[in-house]
Design an enzyme around this catalytic site. Structure first.
Site, PDB file in Angstrom:
ATOM      1  N   LYS A 121      87.078 -16.853  58.383  1.00 11.00           N
ATOM      2  CA  LYS A 121      87.178 -15.394  58.423  1.00 11.00           C
ATOM      3  C   LYS A 121      85.923 -14.862  59.107  1.00 11.00           C
ATOM      4  O   LYS A 121      84.816 -15.359  58.856  1.00 11.00           O
ATOM      5  CB  LYS A 121      87.287 -14.860  56.995  1.00 11.00           C
ATOM      6  CG  LYS A 121      87.478 -13.362  56.869  1.00 11.00           C
ATOM      7  CD  LYS A 121      87.745 -12.970  55.424  1.00 11.00           C
ATOM      8  CE  LYS A 121      87.949 -11.485  55.241  1.00 11.00           C
ATOM      9  NZ  LYS A 121      88.254 -11.131  53.839  1.00 11.00           N
ATOM     10  N   SER A 196      92.312  -8.453  52.932  1.00  6.79           N
ATOM     11  CA  SER A 196      91.712  -8.366  54.239  1.00  6.79           C
ATOM     12  C   SER A 196      91.667  -9.699  55.002  1.00  6.79           C
ATOM     13  O   SER A 196      91.441  -9.687  56.217  1.00  6.79           O
ATOM     14  CB  SER A 196      90.280  -7.832  54.106  1.00  6.79           C
ATOM     15  OG  SER A 196      89.496  -8.712  53.319  1.00  6.79           O
ATOM     16  N   SER A 220      91.729 -10.196  48.424  1.00  8.89           N
ATOM     17  CA  SER A 220      91.860 -10.454  49.863  1.00  8.89           C
ATOM     18  C   SER A 220      92.168 -11.887  50.281  1.00  8.89           C
ATOM     19  O   SER A 220      92.442 -12.133  51.452  1.00  8.89           O
ATOM     20  CB  SER A 220      90.608  -9.993  50.589  1.00  8.89           C
ATOM     21  OG  SER A 220      90.715  -8.618  50.808  1.00  8.89           O
TER      22      SER A 220
HETATM   23  N1  GLN Z   1      92.305  -4.531  49.341  1.00  7.97           N
HETATM   24  C1  GLN Z   1      91.134  -4.425  48.529  1.00  7.97           C
HETATM   25  C2  GLN Z   1      90.186  -3.431  49.142  1.00  7.97           C
HETATM   26  O1  GLN Z   1      90.536  -2.842  50.088  1.00  7.97           O
HETATM   27  C3  GLN Z   1      90.501  -5.757  48.362  1.00  7.97           C
HETATM   28  C4  GLN Z   1      89.792  -6.213  49.569  1.00  7.97           C
HETATM   29  C5  GLN Z   1      89.117  -7.516  49.398  1.00  7.97           C
HETATM   30  O2  GLN Z   1      89.428  -8.291  48.488  1.00  7.97           O
HETATM   31  N2  GLN Z   1      88.176  -7.787  50.279  1.00  7.97           N
HETATM   32  O3  GLN Z   1      89.105  -3.247  48.728  1.00  7.97           O
END
Ligand code: GLN
Length: 529
Positions: A121, A196, A220
């Site tokens: 990532k 994400s 994410s």
């Molecule tokens: N979707 C969640 C957020 O927007 C979690 C994102 C994540 O785990 N990095 O914060």
């Protein structure tokens, strides 16, 4: 779950539209020289797991170079449809594969990850390679050092294929918040891959990498794994070093693997779980040999908690059906289900969306045009330079989070929001502790619905936030969570989430692996070519 969902501030709705520089196409194409691999390779990496590839490499049936070329060829075939990568390193990958083949030939220092192509990532720092975090503000940032996990992978002899797309600063659930381009779900390119870590999940699902690392602050790794029909794990907070991971919310962020099956997750954890003095929150504990411990496991008599509150209103009927079936499969293997209460989970999303933005507002203060990445080029006074740099370099969602967090931490509001959210966090942790008195692990949906359409939720932040309703409480409590594919609804993958006690990743892996031994959802792949 929705009944308890309280979103206590409205500031985000008053945000003006933020002007963005269009992403220069030249940069994109120079970043992404799609490998031109001639001829057809016999190997199709879409069906291969790392543990199978390892056996084939050790026996000499295939080489790492062949496997790496097969992945690069697959990338050149499907990447236009999927857009999983921000940067690809074909030359570096092939050079690494050559070194791995020498290691394999000599038999010296061969580890289970030796010669296995992996994607990272794009928030994991890799020395000398662009690390954008999905943001325009870090578009040109080249770290001078490796994240600890990157060093560990290199030490294990893994091949780094490239860096995957993500929501900017890991804020989002669809990878649409990437400053560069959205990633498409390999099962249906009109739909999101989740986020994400959407690029990492899509890369594995599309056969563009054997394993990918992601990060999980509120879901994410697990939510995109569920959306893309692959297996993903968020380890216990402190199990994997965060040194060199670009921070979003430091008390919640955790790095973890996305792979094609539970055995590959175990194999990857064997390589990346370790104490790291460079990360003060990294914890030293006696880790079991994860992969080795998956041989001849009997889950008979294992107690699996069923949090009834997670199966209430708002759960898609197709997802419920797949989970009911998964429960029957596990019961058939001798596991016993017990109902547990997890009431405070109702407040998890609200607490998360105070705590995560608060930490983000502090972590992201460093992107000011003076120290890292993008700076507005006009010659103006320093305050204007900060404002313009941040206004142009950061996306709408990131600015929304910074404003929300700054508001929640400001004097006069701190007690009402931040402090209260921290108290809720403690209650959530206690609720989990209480439920683990009755069971060894918990069984829940990973997402309330399958992958949604690109564009469907992007203008409605609350709707987007709701897609993490089953995952965020796990981060607030610091626990490990594993997602395995457990069915399909309307042609889209469904994920089952298993939540464990702190540092008990192994129980999750055992149950997940037992499930995959008798089901084949993890073996199905999308048709892309
Ligand atoms: N979707 C969640 C957020 O927007 C979690 C994102 C994540 O785990 N990095 O914060």
């Amino acid at each position: 779950m929705e009944s308890g969902f309280r979103f206590p501030f409205l500031i985000s709705h008053f945000l003006p539209p933020v002007s963005r520089f269009p992403f220069p196409l030249s940069l994109l194409t120079s970043r992404l020289p799609l490998p031109t691999m001639k001829g057809r390779y016999k190997l199709n990496p879409i069906n291969l797991t790392a543990h199978e590839a390892h056996e084939k490499m050790v026996s000499g049936e295939i080489s790492s170079t062949e496997l790496t070329k097969a992945c690069l060829q697959r990338i050149s075939m499907v990447e236009k449809k999927v857009s999983a990568y921000i940067t690809i390193f074909p030359d570096l990958a092939l050079k690494m594969a050559k070194d791995a083949d020498e290691r394999l030939k000599s038999g010296e220092n061969v580890k289970p990850l030796t010669g296995i192509p992996i994607a990272l990532k794009d928030l994991l720092c890799m020395k000398g390679k662009p690390t954008t975090c999905g943001s325009k503000i870090l578009e040109n940032f080249v770290p001078p050092y490796n994240a600890t996990v990157v060093d560990m992978l290199l030490d294990a002899g893994a091949i780094i294929l490239g860096k995957t797309n993500m929501d900017e600063f890991a804020m989002g659930s669809s990878t649409e918040n990437s400053a560069f381009f959205p990633t498409h779900n390999p099962w249906d390119p009109d739909r999101v891959p989740g986020g994400s870590s959407g690029g990492s999940a899509a890369a594995v699902a599309a056969g563009e990498a054997i394993i990918a690392l992601g990060s999980d602050t509120g879901g994410s790794i697990r939510q995109p794994a569920a959306f893309c029909g692959v297996t993903g794990m968020k380890p216990t907070y402190g199990a994997v070093s965060r040194y060199g991971l670009i921070a979003f919310a430091s008390s919640l962020d955790q790095i973890g693997p996305i792979a094609r099956d539970v055995k590959d997750i175990a194999l990857c954890l064997d390589a990346i779980v370790a104490h790291d003095p460079m990360d003060s929150t990294s914890i030293s504990f006696k880790k079991p040999p994860y992969l080795e411990s998956l041989v001849d496991v009997d889950i008979k008599g294992m107690k699996i908690g069923y949090p009834v509150d997670f199966f209430g209103e708002g759960l898609d009927p197709g997802i419920r059906k797949s989970l009911d079936e998964a429960r029957r499969v596990l019961e058939g293997l001798g596991a016993e289900f017990v109902d547990v209460e997890l009431k405070s989970g109702d407040y998890a999303l609200a607490a998360y969306y105070i705590i995560a933005p608060s930490e983000a507002s502090s972590n992201l203060a460093r992107y000011d045009g003076a120290r890292y990445g993008y700076r507005n080029p006009t010659n103006i006074d320093v305050m204007d330079m900060y404002k313009k740099t941040r206004g142009e370099g950061l996306g709408r969602e990131v600015i929304r989070r910074i404003m929300t967090g700054t508001y929640a931490l400001s004097s006069g509001y701190y007690d009402a929001y931040y402090l209260k959210a921290q108290k809720v966090r403690t209650l959530i942790r206690r609720d989990y502790d209480r439920s683990f008195e009755k069971c060894d692990l918990l069984f829940t949906p990973a997402t309330p619905a399958p992958a949604f359409r690109i564009g469907e939720k992007v203008d409605d932040p609350l709707e987007m936030y709701l897609s993490d309703i089953y995952t965020v409480s796990v981060n607030l409590a610091g626990l490990p969570g594993l997602v395995v594919p457990c069915g399909f609804t309307k042609g889209l993958p469904v994920g089952l989430q298993l939540i464990g006690k702190s540092f008990d990743e192994l129980t999750l892996l055992k149950v997940g692996n037992a499930f995959q031994e008798v089901t084949d959802y993890h073996k199905r792949s999308p048709v892309l070519d």
